[in-house]
Enzyme design. Structure first.
Site, mmCIF file in Angstrom:
data_model
loop_
_atom_site.group_PDB
_atom_site.id
_atom_site.type_symbol
_atom_site.label_atom_id
_atom_site.label_comp_id
_atom_site.label_asym_id
_atom_site.label_seq_id
_atom_site.Cartn_x
_atom_site.Cartn_y
_atom_site.Cartn_z
ATOM 1 N N GLU B 48 0.837 -1.211 0.000
ATOM 2 C CA GLU B 48 0.000 0.000 0.000
ATOM 3 C C GLU B 48 0.870 1.259 0.000
ATOM 4 O OE1 GLU B 48 -3.087 -0.011 -0.410
ATOM 5 O OE2 GLU B 48 -3.789 -1.973 0.228
ATOM 6 N N ASN B 52 1.092 3.945 -3.006
ATOM 7 C CA ASN B 52 0.782 5.357 -2.754
ATOM 8 C C ASN B 52 1.877 6.264 -3.300
ATOM 9 O OD1 ASN B 52 -1.670 5.117 -1.560
ATOM 10 N ND2 ASN B 52 -0.959 5.497 0.534
ATOM 11 N N ARG B 107 -9.366 3.983 -7.416
ATOM 12 C CA ARG B 107 -8.673 3.689 -6.171
ATOM 13 C C ARG B 107 -9.739 3.697 -5.085
ATOM 14 N NH1 ARG B 107 -4.908 1.059 -7.107
ATOM 15 N NH2 ARG B 107 -4.264 1.345 -4.967
#
Lengths: 168, 168
Positions: B48, B52, B107
């Site tokens: 993650e 990002n 997303r």
């Protein structure tokens, strides 16, 4: 990340395999959308049972596809048997709106049942509704139509429509 | 207490490197003998953070991502993922579940929520134009191994250790 498809009636099963992250998500998304369109499927089963790893990109795929399926009045089911993947999906609350099943077979059976019910229900529902509509509600509908057409009917229109309405 | 092992790597902000970062972190933390579940949690959180940095930090463009990891004998793992990208103007907002600055890319906005729930502590340091630093802390549960350690276990390990990390 790979995706293979099964098609039964109007149900598309997308079997995802491998590691699902942001890198692979775009391609998977396009392939599922393309197949939904090409096969004209109404229902979608996302089979996550072959996914070894998944991050929040997997949630994005479910959310996007849910809108497509909803627009087609279809059902969407997620097949998941891996607790780690189930946990990530649960975080987003997606299971509040999407069905969850343990196996692909269970998911297909669920939609079959739904389709069967729809087929059985539709004619029966119409039969039930018909006598009801013949009463006041339908007469009112005829009346309002005839009032709109009044100028063409020389005042006889309303009477004629009433007769038609009660004859039906 | 000094870490028993540490590492620092740099890699390009390519989505292919999400899987690379996951492999690196699982190979490195495997030395502490985590459970399969713990390893999955660490891999997911790192995935993650790196996603990002690629999607939001560098907005799909070129850049370098730094990843650093330290581990302690008692099973504590400290992970930092840093980019020199656009930064986050409102960190509070970005950490909200389901908030995404790029909803059009499907997303889910669950990245920080996943990191938060899979690790024991999450800190996001960022300012607009100043890049983003994500620091995560996890303590492996080893009570199943050594019952004798339970009595002398420092349950308040999080507070003092994280302060030490801030001033590293």
């Amino acid at each position: 990340m790979e995706v293979t498809f099964d098609l039964t009636e109007d149900i598309l099963v997308a079997n995802l395999e491998g590691e699902l992250d942001h890198h692979g998500a775009g391609q998977i998304r396009d392939e599922i959308d393309g197949s939904m369109k090409a096969f004209g499927a109404n229902h979608l089963i996302l089979n996550y049972s072959g996914v070894r790893f998944m991050d929040s990109s997997g949630i994005g795929i479910v959310m996007g596809r849910y809108n497509t399926v909803k627009a087609r009045k279809g059902i969407m089911i997620i097949v998941v048997n891996n607790p780690a993947i189930e946990r990530i999906l649960s975080l987003s609350g997606i299971f509040l709106i999407v069905e969850k099943k343990r196996t692909k077979e269970e998911a297909v059976a669920y939609i079959f049942e739904h389709n069967q019910k729809l087929r059985n229900d539709v004619p029966r529902a119409n039969q039930r509704r018909r006598p009801q509509e013949n009463t006041a509600e339908q007469l009112l509908k005829f009346k309002s139509e005839s009032i709109r057409r009044e100028p063409d009917m020389d005042g006889k229109g309303i009477k004629g429509v009433k007769v038609n309405g009660t004859n039906q | 207490m000094e870490p028993i092992n540490k590492m620092r790597i740099q890699f390009s902000s390519l989505s292919e490197n999400e899987a690379f970062a996951r492999s690196v972190i699982s190979a490195f933390t495997a030395q502490l003998d985590p459970t399969v579940e713990e390893l999955t949690e660490i891999k997911t959180a790192v995935s993650e953070a790196v996603s990002n940095a690629i999607i939001h930090g560098y907005e799909g463009g070129e850049g370098i991502i730094h990843m650093e990891c330290k581990m302690w004998e008692d099973g504590k793992i400290w992970i930092m993922v840093e980019d020199e990208g656009v930064g986050i103007s409102d960190v509070e907002q970005a950490r909200q579940p389901l908030y995404s600055s790029k909803p059009e890319e499907e997303r889910s906005g669950m990245g920080f929520t996943v990191m938060e729930s899979f690790m024991d502590k999450l800190e996001v340091v960022s300012e607009k134009g100043e890049g983003t630093k994500v620091v995560m802390l996890k303590k492996l549960d080893r009570t199943y191994e050594m019952e004798s350690i339970v009595s002398s276990f420092d349950w308040n390990f999080r507070e003092p250790k994280l302060e030490a990390n801030n001033g590293k």
